[in-house]
Write a protein that holds these residues in place. Structure first.
Motif, PDB file in Angstrom:
ATOM      1  N   ASP A 146      27.786  38.239  41.629  1.00  0.00           N
ATOM      2  CA  ASP A 146      28.667  37.223  42.188  1.00  0.00           C
ATOM      3  C   ASP A 146      29.600  36.678  41.111  1.00  0.00           C
ATOM      4  O   ASP A 146      29.199  36.513  39.950  1.00  0.00           O
ATOM      5  CB  ASP A 146      27.847  36.072  42.769  1.00  0.00           C
ATOM      6  N   GLU A 147      30.847  36.394  41.499  1.00  0.00           N
ATOM      7  CA  GLU A 147      31.811  35.851  40.551  1.00  0.00           C
ATOM      8  C   GLU A 147      31.647  34.354  40.373  1.00  0.00           C
ATOM      9  O   GLU A 147      31.997  33.799  39.327  1.00  0.00           O
ATOM     10  CB  GLU A 147      33.236  36.162  41.005  1.00  0.00           C
ATOM     11  N   ASP A 148      31.135  33.665  41.388  1.00  0.00           N
ATOM     12  CA  ASP A 148      30.902  32.228  41.281  1.00  0.00           C
ATOM     13  C   ASP A 148      29.715  31.841  42.145  1.00  0.00           C
ATOM     14  O   ASP A 148      29.285  32.598  43.021  1.00  0.00           O
ATOM     15  CB  ASP A 148      32.150  31.427  41.680  1.00  0.00           C
ATOM     16  N   PHE A 155      22.615  33.102  42.533  1.00  0.00           N
ATOM     17  CA  PHE A 155      23.561  34.217  42.535  1.00  0.00           C
ATOM     18  C   PHE A 155      22.790  35.522  42.375  1.00  0.00           C
ATOM     19  O   PHE A 155      21.715  35.558  41.792  1.00  0.00           O
ATOM     20  CB  PHE A 155      24.638  34.064  41.460  1.00  0.00           C
ATOM     21  N   GLU A 220      32.204  27.682  33.266  1.00  0.00           N
ATOM     22  CA  GLU A 220      31.987  29.113  33.062  1.00  0.00           C
ATOM     23  C   GLU A 220      30.725  29.366  32.231  1.00  0.00           C
ATOM     24  O   GLU A 220      30.499  28.702  31.220  1.00  0.00           O
ATOM     25  CB  GLU A 220      33.189  29.746  32.359  1.00  0.00           C
ATOM     26  N   SER A 239      28.668  39.732  31.291  1.00  0.00           N
ATOM     27  CA  SER A 239      29.612  39.357  32.318  1.00  0.00           C
ATOM     28  C   SER A 239      29.719  37.838  32.314  1.00  0.00           C
ATOM     29  O   SER A 239      29.145  37.167  31.443  1.00  0.00           O
ATOM     30  CB  SER A 239      29.137  39.856  33.695  1.00  0.00           C
ATOM     31  N   HIS A 240      30.498  37.304  33.239  1.00  0.00           N
ATOM     32  CA  HIS A 240      30.679  35.856  33.330  1.00  0.00           C
ATOM     33  C   HIS A 240      30.581  35.415  34.787  1.00  0.00           C
ATOM     34  O   HIS A 240      30.890  36.182  35.701  1.00  0.00           O
ATOM     35  CB  HIS A 240      32.046  35.435  32.762  1.00  0.00           C
ATOM     36  N   ILE A 241      30.158  34.156  34.970  1.00  0.00           N
ATOM     37  CA  ILE A 241      30.092  33.586  36.300  1.00  0.00           C
ATOM     38  C   ILE A 241      30.516  32.121  36.232  1.00  0.00           C
ATOM     39  O   ILE A 241      30.233  31.426  35.243  1.00  0.00           O
ATOM     40  CB  ILE A 241      28.679  33.716  36.912  1.00  0.00           C
TER      41      ILE A 241
END
Length: 246
Positions: A146-148, A155, A220, A239-241
């Motif tokens: 998931d991106e957010d 997530f 972030e 990665s980042h969320i």
């Protein structure tokens, strides 16, 4: 005496020149299984073998390995190999070449060019060439995350893992990028080691849901994944969320 000397001179003139060595059956592959499929894994060893037929005694065998304009990634170092073999077992007329070469764990993956050259005592040279595919012992594909996520929710993360030596454990680390907690918020860092359902597997899907506390500061977050196999090889990626306020 004259006829005898003439016959000897004629015989010397008729002796053929020594032919260059002939190299056959040049094969190479994963060392632990004595593979011959032209693939090997970094952090492991490469098995090589060949048969050599030579009219004169072999004086040296030279093996070289170099990459084909490979991109060097983070934590990797360019790898070239060259060695001249003069072991007594090779300094004969018809030796069998059999060696194992260690491939560094930080060598770039991709295609490498191999050359095996044989030189005899008469100065004759012969060589054969081949191409080797160096692979990572741990490969990841189909990554989805998931991106957010809203704080207080979870997530999901999923990806496929192929580990030739089997998975030892998977570590997930989530931490913020310098976020300052506000009123009612508590700094959140997450680290968990996953073994159940993954340990010892050579091919498996990693599929997990990670809870985000309702008090986590919004912003972030950096998510790091570390996969370790049963031989201690590591594969890391990140990665980042974005964590959003409710």
């Amino acid at each position: 005496m004259i006829p005898i000397l003439g016959l000897a001179l004629f015989s010397c003139q008729e002796d053929p020149e020594l032919a260059a060595p002939v190299i056959s059956g040049f094969m190479f592959g994963e060392g632990s299984t004595h593979g011959t499929d032209a693939t090997a894994y970094r952090g492991s060893d490469l098995h090589l073998e060949a048969e050599i037929m030579a009219d004169a005694m072999v004086s040296s065998i030279i093996l070289t390995i170099h990459g084909h304009d490979l991109e060097v990634g983070d934590g990797e170092e360019e790898w070239d190999f060259s060695r001249t073999y003069t072991d007594s077992k090779y300094l004969v007329r018809n030796p069998s070449f059999h060696e194992h070469v260690d491939i560094p764990a930080n060598a770039p993956t991709g295609e490498y060019h191999l050359t095996l050259e044989v030189i005899d005592e008469a100065g004759n040279r012969s060589e054969v060439e081949g191409h080797l595919e160096v692979l990572s012992p741990i490969a990841v594909s189909g990554f989805e995350m998931d991106e957010d996520v809203a704080r207080g929710d979870d997530f999901h993360v999923e990806f496929m893992i192929n580990a030739i030596h089997g998975i030892h454990q998977i570590t997930v680390d989530v931490h913020a990028h310098g976020l300052t907690p506000g009123d009612g918020e508590v700094e959140w860092d997450f680290e968990q080691v996953y073994e159940e359902g993954y340990h010892g597997m050579s091919e498996v899907e990693f599929h997990e849901h990670i809870d985000v506390p309702a008090t986590a500061p919004a912003g972030e977050y950096h998510v790091m994944f570390i996969i370790e196999d049963e031989e201690g090889n590591l594969h890391e990626f990140d990665s980042h969320i974005d964590v959003n306020a409710m």
